[in-house]
Design a protein around this motif. Structure first.
Motif, PDB file in Angstrom:
ATOM      1  N   VAL A  95       3.818  10.546   4.218  1.00 15.18           N
ATOM      2  CA  VAL A  95       4.305   9.632   5.121  1.00 15.18           C
ATOM      3  C   VAL A  95       3.461   9.662   6.209  1.00 15.18           C
TER       4      VAL A  95
ATOM      5  N   THR B 265       0.883  -1.170   0.044  1.00 17.34           N
ATOM      6  CA  THR B 265       0.000  -0.050   0.139  1.00 17.34           C
ATOM      7  C   THR B 265       0.726   1.167  -0.084  1.00 17.34           C
ATOM      8  N   GLY B 266       1.829   1.222   0.637  1.00 18.32           N
ATOM      9  CA  GLY B 266       2.906   2.305   0.748  1.00 18.32           C
ATOM     10  C   GLY B 266       3.591   2.507  -0.570  1.00 18.32           C
TER      11      GLY B 266
ATOM     12  N   GLN C  56       3.959   0.844   5.998  1.00 18.48           N
ATOM     13  CA  GLN C  56       3.683   1.610   4.964  1.00 18.48           C
ATOM     14  C   GLN C  56       4.304   2.938   4.747  1.00 18.48           C
ATOM     15  N   PRO C  57       4.432   3.546   6.031  1.00 15.48           N
ATOM     16  CA  PRO C  57       5.073   4.871   5.680  1.00 15.48           C
ATOM     17  C   PRO C  57       6.673   4.670   5.209  1.00 15.48           C
TER      18      PRO C  57
ATOM     19  N   GLY D 181       0.456   7.696   5.596  1.00 11.93           N
ATOM     20  CA  GLY D 181       0.756   6.067   5.927  1.00 11.93           C
ATOM     21  C   GLY D 181       0.834   5.683   7.132  1.00 11.93           C
TER      22      GLY D 181
ATOM     23  N   THR E  81       0.889   4.052  -2.803  1.00 20.20           N
ATOM     24  CA  THR E  81       0.691   5.440  -2.441  1.00 20.20           C
ATOM     25  C   THR E  81       1.850   6.461  -2.672  1.00 20.20           C
TER      26      THR E  81
ATOM     27  N   THR F 284       5.922   4.236   1.379  1.00 19.63           N
ATOM     28  CA  THR F 284       5.789   5.530   0.712  1.00 19.63           C
ATOM     29  C   THR F 284       6.856   6.261   0.581  1.00 19.63           C
TER      30      THR F 284
END
Length: 198
Positions: free
Chosen positions: A124, A100-101, A173-174, A127, A104, A177
């Protein structure tokens, strides 16, 4: 004895004239745009944060439950090799968050007119918010999906809902991203990241 010192050309002294391009003033470096990007960045942070809801729901369906046997006094003992599913639940969430990151980060990069550090920081933080929201919502969805409808008897085998036992999964996740956005910014090579072409 010949003088080996370099000859310096003087303008107007009959020497070679230097091209004017060498003395042309370089255009100023583009500055970081903060004020114009602040409101879109807050909106982006909120929009990315909402991604935690489908992320948590998807995890609750993909993460494997842990099969346990009921013993006296309501004690639940995992069956052989079933305790490995505790790691599986963490790994599934981390991989979903990383994917997902990455998606994104690429999607935010496509907002050409808003490229820069302000939008990157918002993406970020969004996320991180989505990852936290996904852990809370995902566990709630999983508890509802694997709810025990009747009182189990001693010796019964039931499925216990998957859990997230480490908050380190919030980093995936972050990190995805920032990685995707940073690689695209480095590959771009323009000082303004191509904002003027938007």
């Amino acid at each position: 004895m010949a003088d080996s010192s370099p000859v310096q050309a003087r303008p107007g002294a009959g020497g070679p004239e230097l091209p004017a391009v060498l003395f042309a003033r370089r255009p100023p470096r583009p500055r970081v745009v903060v004020k114009a990007d602040l409101l879109p960045a807050v909106s982006l942070l909120s929009l990315i944060g909402i991604l935690g809801i489908p992320l948590g729901w998807l995890w609750s369906r993909l993460a494997p439950p842990e099969r346990v046997r009921v013993f006296d006094a309501g004690q639940l003992v995992p069956l052989q090799l079933e305790s490995w599913h505790r790691f599986d639940a963490l790994a599934v969430y981390a991989l979903l968050g990383l994917a997902t990151g990455l998606i994104t980060g690429v999607a935010v990069w496509m907002l050409r007119e808003r490229r820069g550090p302000v939008v990157l920081i918002a993406a970020v933080l969004g996320g991180l918010l989505a990852a936290w929201l996904g852990t809370q919502i995902g566990v709630a969805f999983a508890n509802g999906h694997y709810a025990v409808t009747s009182t189990p008897a001693v010796g019964d085998v039931i499925s216990r809902a998957p859990r997230i036992e480490s908050m380190w999964v919030l980093v995936a996740q972050p990190l995805g991203t920032a990685l995707a956005y940073g690689l695209l910014a480095g590959w771009n090579g323009r000082e303004d990241l191509g904002r003027r072409l938007g």
